[in-house]
Scaffold this active site. Sequence first.
Site, PDB file in Angstrom:
ATOM      1  N   TYR A 155     -11.455  77.077  43.352  1.00 13.34           N
ATOM      2  CA  TYR A 155     -11.819  75.894  44.139  1.00 13.34           C
ATOM      3  C   TYR A 155     -11.617  74.605  43.341  1.00 13.34           C
ATOM      4  O   TYR A 155     -11.305  73.562  43.894  1.00 13.34           O
ATOM      5  CB  TYR A 155     -13.278  76.020  44.607  1.00 13.34           C
ATOM      6  CG  TYR A 155     -13.567  75.349  45.922  1.00 13.34           C
ATOM      7  CD1 TYR A 155     -12.711  75.481  47.003  1.00 13.34           C
ATOM      8  CD2 TYR A 155     -14.733  74.616  46.095  1.00 13.34           C
ATOM      9  CE1 TYR A 155     -12.998  74.879  48.218  1.00 13.34           C
ATOM     10  CE2 TYR A 155     -15.029  74.015  47.311  1.00 13.34           C
ATOM     11  CZ  TYR A 155     -14.158  74.148  48.360  1.00 13.34           C
ATOM     12  OH  TYR A 155     -14.441  73.542  49.566  1.00 13.34           O
ATOM     13  N   LYS A 162     -16.578  68.256  46.578  1.00 16.83           N
ATOM     14  CA  LYS A 162     -17.710  68.647  47.420  1.00 16.83           C
ATOM     15  C   LYS A 162     -19.040  68.287  46.763  1.00 16.83           C
ATOM     16  O   LYS A 162     -19.998  67.921  47.447  1.00 16.83           O
ATOM     17  CB  LYS A 162     -17.659  70.154  47.715  1.00 16.83           C
ATOM     18  CG  LYS A 162     -16.528  70.570  48.636  1.00 16.83           C
ATOM     19  CD  LYS A 162     -16.653  69.974  50.025  1.00 16.83           C
ATOM     20  CE  LYS A 162     -15.646  70.573  50.996  1.00 16.83           C
ATOM     21  NZ  LYS A 162     -15.720  69.953  52.345  1.00 16.83           N
TER      22      LYS A 162
END
Length: 256
Positions: A155, A162
Amino acid sequence: MSGLLEGKRLLVTGVITDQSIAFSIAKLAQEYGATVVLTGFGRLSLVERIAKRLPQPVGDVIELDVTNAEHLAGLADRVREQVDGLDGVVHSIGFAPQTAMGGNFLDAPWEDVATAVHVSTYSYKSLAMAALPLMKPGGAIVGLTFDATVAWPVYDWMGVAKAGLESASRYLAKYLGPKGIRSNLVSAGPLRTMAAKSIPGFEAFEESWGDRAPLGWQLTDTEPAAKACLALVSDLFPATTGELVHVDGGYHAVGA
C-alpha cells in the site's frame, strides 16, 4: 430503513463501476429516500452508463477533477442546477501512481507522492469547502479510508495518504463543527473494486482477512461499508464527528 434518508440531498463522488462502494452508496441512498447527485472524473460517459443501473434516474453527472480549482469553484452552481442544497457529501476518491505503491516506497519520487496526497488527502478538504455553501447545520461529510494505523504490504504511499486523510477528517471536524457540519470516515476491509485492482500485489491483503476477521469478510460485498457511510450522513449520529468507523468484519480488533 426505507425512510432513513427521506428528503435528504446527497452528493456522491467516485461512482466508476457498479462494483464500487460509491455505487452501493448511491443505490442504497435512493432506496432510503434520498435525492442523489453524482460527480465523475475522466470518462463521464462511463459514469452516466453506470448511473442508469441505479433504482431511480439522476441528473447530469457533474464533471469534477478534485485537483482542478475551476471545477471546485463551480461545483456549488452545478449542484444547484439539480437540488437547492446538500445534506450530505460522500468522498470516495483516491489515487496514487503505480510507482508509489507495490513495494516502491523507498524509491517513489516526490512528484508521484504529491499526486497521491493531493488526490487522496487534500481533496477531502477541497470537496468539503466546495460543497460548504450548499450545506446547513446538521449536514455531514463522510469519506472512505483503509486503516492507516499500521503499515500494509504494497500500500506504501497510499497508506501515508490515507493517514493524512484520517487526520484531515479530524481537523475538518474541528473547524466545521461550529457550523454544525460533521466529518467522519469509514474504514472498510479489502474489497475487489476497480481501485483495489489497480494496486500491484493487492491480493496480499486478501489472503488472511476472511480467516482472521471475527465476523468473516466478503471481498465482493460493498453494502456493509455503504450502509455505514449512509448511517453517518443520516440523522442517526447527530453528535458524532471526527470519528473513524471500521467496517472490516472486526479484523482491526484482533491480533494474529
